[in-house]
Design an enzyme around this catalytic site. Structure first.
Site, PDB file in Angstrom:
ATOM      1  N   HIS A  88       0.830  -1.207   0.000  1.00  0.00           N
ATOM      2  CA  HIS A  88       0.000   0.000   0.000  1.00  0.00           C
ATOM      3  C   HIS A  88       0.861   1.253   0.000  1.00  0.00           C
ATOM      4  O   HIS A  88       1.814   1.352   0.763  1.00  0.00           O
ATOM      5  CB  HIS A  88      -0.894   0.018   1.253  1.00  0.00           C
ATOM      6  CG  HIS A  88      -1.788   1.212   1.296  1.00  0.00           C
ATOM      7  ND1 HIS A  88      -3.043   1.199   0.746  1.00  0.00           N
ATOM      8  CD2 HIS A  88      -1.597   2.455   1.776  1.00  0.00           C
ATOM      9  CE1 HIS A  88      -3.590   2.392   0.893  1.00  0.00           C
ATOM     10  NE2 HIS A  88      -2.730   3.180   1.517  1.00  0.00           N
ATOM     11  N   ASP A 167     -15.769   1.957   6.842  1.00  0.00           N
ATOM     12  CA  ASP A 167     -14.842   2.932   6.255  1.00  0.00           C
ATOM     13  C   ASP A 167     -15.518   3.671   5.115  1.00  0.00           C
ATOM     14  O   ASP A 167     -15.354   4.879   4.955  1.00  0.00           O
ATOM     15  CB  ASP A 167     -13.581   2.238   5.744  1.00  0.00           C
ATOM     16  CG  ASP A 167     -12.647   3.225   5.051  1.00  0.00           C
ATOM     17  OD1 ASP A 167     -12.257   4.206   5.704  1.00  0.00           O
ATOM     18  OD2 ASP A 167     -12.348   3.028   3.868  1.00  0.00           O
ATOM     19  N   ARG A 174     -15.827  12.174   6.088  1.00  0.00           N
ATOM     20  CA  ARG A 174     -14.558  12.856   6.374  1.00  0.00           C
ATOM     21  C   ARG A 174     -14.169  13.772   5.239  1.00  0.00           C
ATOM     22  O   ARG A 174     -13.653  14.868   5.437  1.00  0.00           O
ATOM     23  CB  ARG A 174     -13.450  11.823   6.603  1.00  0.00           C
ATOM     24  CG  ARG A 174     -13.570  11.114   7.944  1.00  0.00           C
ATOM     25  CD  ARG A 174     -12.642   9.917   7.988  1.00  0.00           C
ATOM     26  NE  ARG A 174     -11.258  10.289   7.796  1.00  0.00           N
ATOM     27  CZ  ARG A 174     -10.325   9.503   7.268  1.00  0.00           C
ATOM     28  NH1 ARG A 174     -10.622   8.280   6.890  1.00  0.00           N
ATOM     29  NH2 ARG A 174      -9.100   9.930   7.140  1.00  0.00           N
ATOM     30  N   SER A 189      -8.630   3.602   8.552  1.00  0.00           N
ATOM     31  CA  SER A 189      -9.211   3.493   7.218  1.00  0.00           C
ATOM     32  C   SER A 189      -8.351   2.588   6.323  1.00  0.00           C
ATOM     33  O   SER A 189      -8.853   1.664   5.666  1.00  0.00           O
ATOM     34  CB  SER A 189      -9.314   4.906   6.629  1.00  0.00           C
ATOM     35  OG  SER A 189      -9.629   4.870   5.267  1.00  0.00           O
ATOM     36  N   LYS A 193      -8.945  -1.837   5.315  1.00  0.00           N
ATOM     37  CA  LYS A 193      -9.035  -2.385   3.959  1.00  0.00           C
ATOM     38  C   LYS A 193      -8.013  -3.503   3.751  1.00  0.00           C
ATOM     39  O   LYS A 193      -8.277  -4.478   3.053  1.00  0.00           O
ATOM     40  CB  LYS A 193      -8.855  -1.260   2.932  1.00  0.00           C
ATOM     41  CG  LYS A 193     -10.145  -0.421   2.828  1.00  0.00           C
ATOM     42  CD  LYS A 193     -10.005   0.797   1.949  1.00  0.00           C
ATOM     43  CE  LYS A 193      -9.497   1.968   2.722  1.00  0.00           C
ATOM     44  NZ  LYS A 193      -9.768   3.280   2.136  1.00  0.00           N
TER      45      LYS A 193
HETATM   46  N1  URA Z   1      -6.462   6.617   2.119  1.00  0.00           N
HETATM   47  C1  URA Z   1      -7.430   5.903   2.726  1.00  0.00           C
HETATM   48  O1  URA Z   1      -7.795   4.835   2.275  1.00  0.00           O
HETATM   49  N2  URA Z   1      -7.969   6.378   3.851  1.00  0.00           N
HETATM   50  C2  URA Z   1      -7.590   7.544   4.390  1.00  0.00           C
HETATM   51  O2  URA Z   1      -8.128   7.908   5.404  1.00  0.00           O
HETATM   52  C3  URA Z   1      -6.597   8.295   3.741  1.00  0.00           C
HETATM   53  C4  URA Z   1      -6.047   7.796   2.603  1.00  0.00           C
END
Ligand code: URA
Ligand code: CA
Length: 437
Positions: A88, A167, A174, A189, A193
């Protein structure tokens, strides 16, 4: 709406504001109430804003992460019988690393499963880049994902809508309440994932510098540590690198341009700033898959694969298995190419001291490589290719960059020129890898 849920939400806001920790089940219930529509946006917004100001403890962050995953789809690679990793990036300008590292690691024999997003503002998204390959399917279901991992040892796909429902709804809030920029909220967040994707481990590439989600280095380190702790707490094998995003990564910025750059790296081209960080990240991933592998072994393995072009072959095998037309990857006509190329030349000579990633990212967006509105269409061929990076010496009249664009699209020459700052003397060298966490 539900009166009990509302009373609990108010209580959560007050306790977070006054520094009294919430229990894991209280956080779980708050998120579940919001997902189910039992509390209104304004109550959840108030809690998120309070978190953005006051922070959360580690335990609360772990609880929020798990709460986001609850009720959603999750994948499980146990049946594949092999270690499956994920990677990521917090996002950057010209960040082509995933397109290189995923096939590179897969060619070394370690499976990689990655769900990626689309571009966000100046930051390109892996899915947008890959859409420049004709025929490639990027909306796979769970069975397709398992099949790709079994058959070709890697998969890259868009995010399934059923993952991490908590999320999904809080991120949307957000985005419109100024609460994206909060370390515990970002960590929960992102890590939620990763948990839902079901890989056994994850390598986090946290960017810092002007073009990054978190420009400040100390805060970026804090985010990297937090993500590693939360993900390790959830049972994942994790490493993180802190990398420089004070200039674009590599030379290419733009969708098909970056795919081409990634393929070049996989065929053994040394792209300054890009090839080395891809090697480092691939080596760390191999070592997290096999803790007995020494750093020297990992380096030898990655170098051998790069030198032999096996990462390139892996990319092509994967893309075709996932639907790409084989001709789509053949040069010179496979990937989309721009109708026009406009050079941006240096007015004077000197050393490149800065290449502002925000200006280059904006220029690429202006010619169609990124979106100004959600769902906007892209010109996959468009973007900016740097000719020089920080530290290079240039002569007056020499090209600094080339803008790729359509007929009728005004190339933002001044924006690109002004992104480059030149100085009389050579600036200190600027490594991409800042820290391994
Ligand atoms: N990327 C995400 O998936 N979540 C966040 O809060 C910020 C960047
Ligand atoms: Ca690049």
């Amino acid at each position: 709406m539900n009166a009990d849920a509302s009373a609990r939400a108010i209580d959560a806001v007050v306790r977070t504001r006054t520094g009294t920790a919430l229990a894991a089940n209280e956080i779980e219930r708050l998120v579940a109430d919001f997902v189910a529509g039992r509390i209104p946006d304004y109550q959840m917004s108030a809690w998120l804003a309070t978190v953005a100001c006051r922070g959360l403890s580690r335990a609360e962050t772990v609880a929020l992460t798990r709460a986001y995953v609850t009720g959603g789809e999750t994948l499980d690679f146990a049946a594949s019988g092999r270690v499956v990793l994920d990677k990521h990036s917090t996002g950057g300008v010209g960040d082509t690393v995933s397109l290189v590292v995923v096939p590179l690691v897969a060619a070394c024999g370690v499976a990689v499963a990655k769900m990626s997003g689309r571009g966000l503002g100046l930051t390109g998204g892996t899915i947008d880049k890959l859409e420049s390959i004709r025929g490639l399917r990027l909306e796979l279901d769970a069975d397709d994902v398992y099949r790709m991992v079994d058959q070709v040892g890697m998969v890259i796909t868009g995010q399934s809508a059923g993952l991490t429902p908590g999320d999904k709804v809080t991120y949307a809030l957000r985005d419109v309440t100024g609460t994206v920029d909060s370390l515990p909220l970002i960590a929960a967040s992102i890590v939620s994932k990763k948990i839902a994707v079901g890989a056994h481990g994850v390598l986090f590439d946290v960017k810092t510098g002007a073009g990054a989600l978190i420009p400040d280095r100390d805060r970026a380190v804090e985010l990297a540590r937090l993500m590693v702790e939360v993900a390790t707490g959830a049972g994942l094998r994790c490493r993180a690198v802190l990398t420089d995003m004070s200039q674009p990564l590599g030379y290419a910025v733009g969708n098909a341009l970056e795919v081409r750059e990634a393929l070049d790296v996989l065929r053994g081209r040394e792209v300054p700033g890009l090839t080395d960080i891809c090697r480092t990240i691939a080596e760390l991933m191999l070592r997290s898959a096999d803790p007995d592998l020494t750093p020297a072994d990992a380096e030898r393995k990655v170098s051998g694969i790069l030198a032999g072009g096996e990462g390139y072959e892996q990319f092509v095998r994967w893309a075709v298995a996932q639907g790409a037309e084989p001709a789509a990857l053949e040069e010179p006509d496979g990937l989309p190419t721009a109708e026009c190329r406009t050079q941006v030349v240096a007015d004077r000579g000197g050393y490149v001291r800065e290449v502002d990633p925000r200006a280059i990212g904006t220029a690429a967006m202006n010619v169609g490589a990124g979106r100004f509105v959600k769902g906007g269409s892209l010109d996959y061929s468009a973007g900016v290719v740097l000719r020089h990076r920080v530290g290079d010496q240039v002569a007056a009249g020499e090209p600094l960059a080339v803008i790729h664009h359509r007929h009728g699209v005004q190339p933002p020459i001044d924006l690109v020129k002004d992104a480059f700052q030149l100085s009389e003397s050579a600036p200190p060298s600027r490594p991409v890898l800042l820290q391994v966490i």
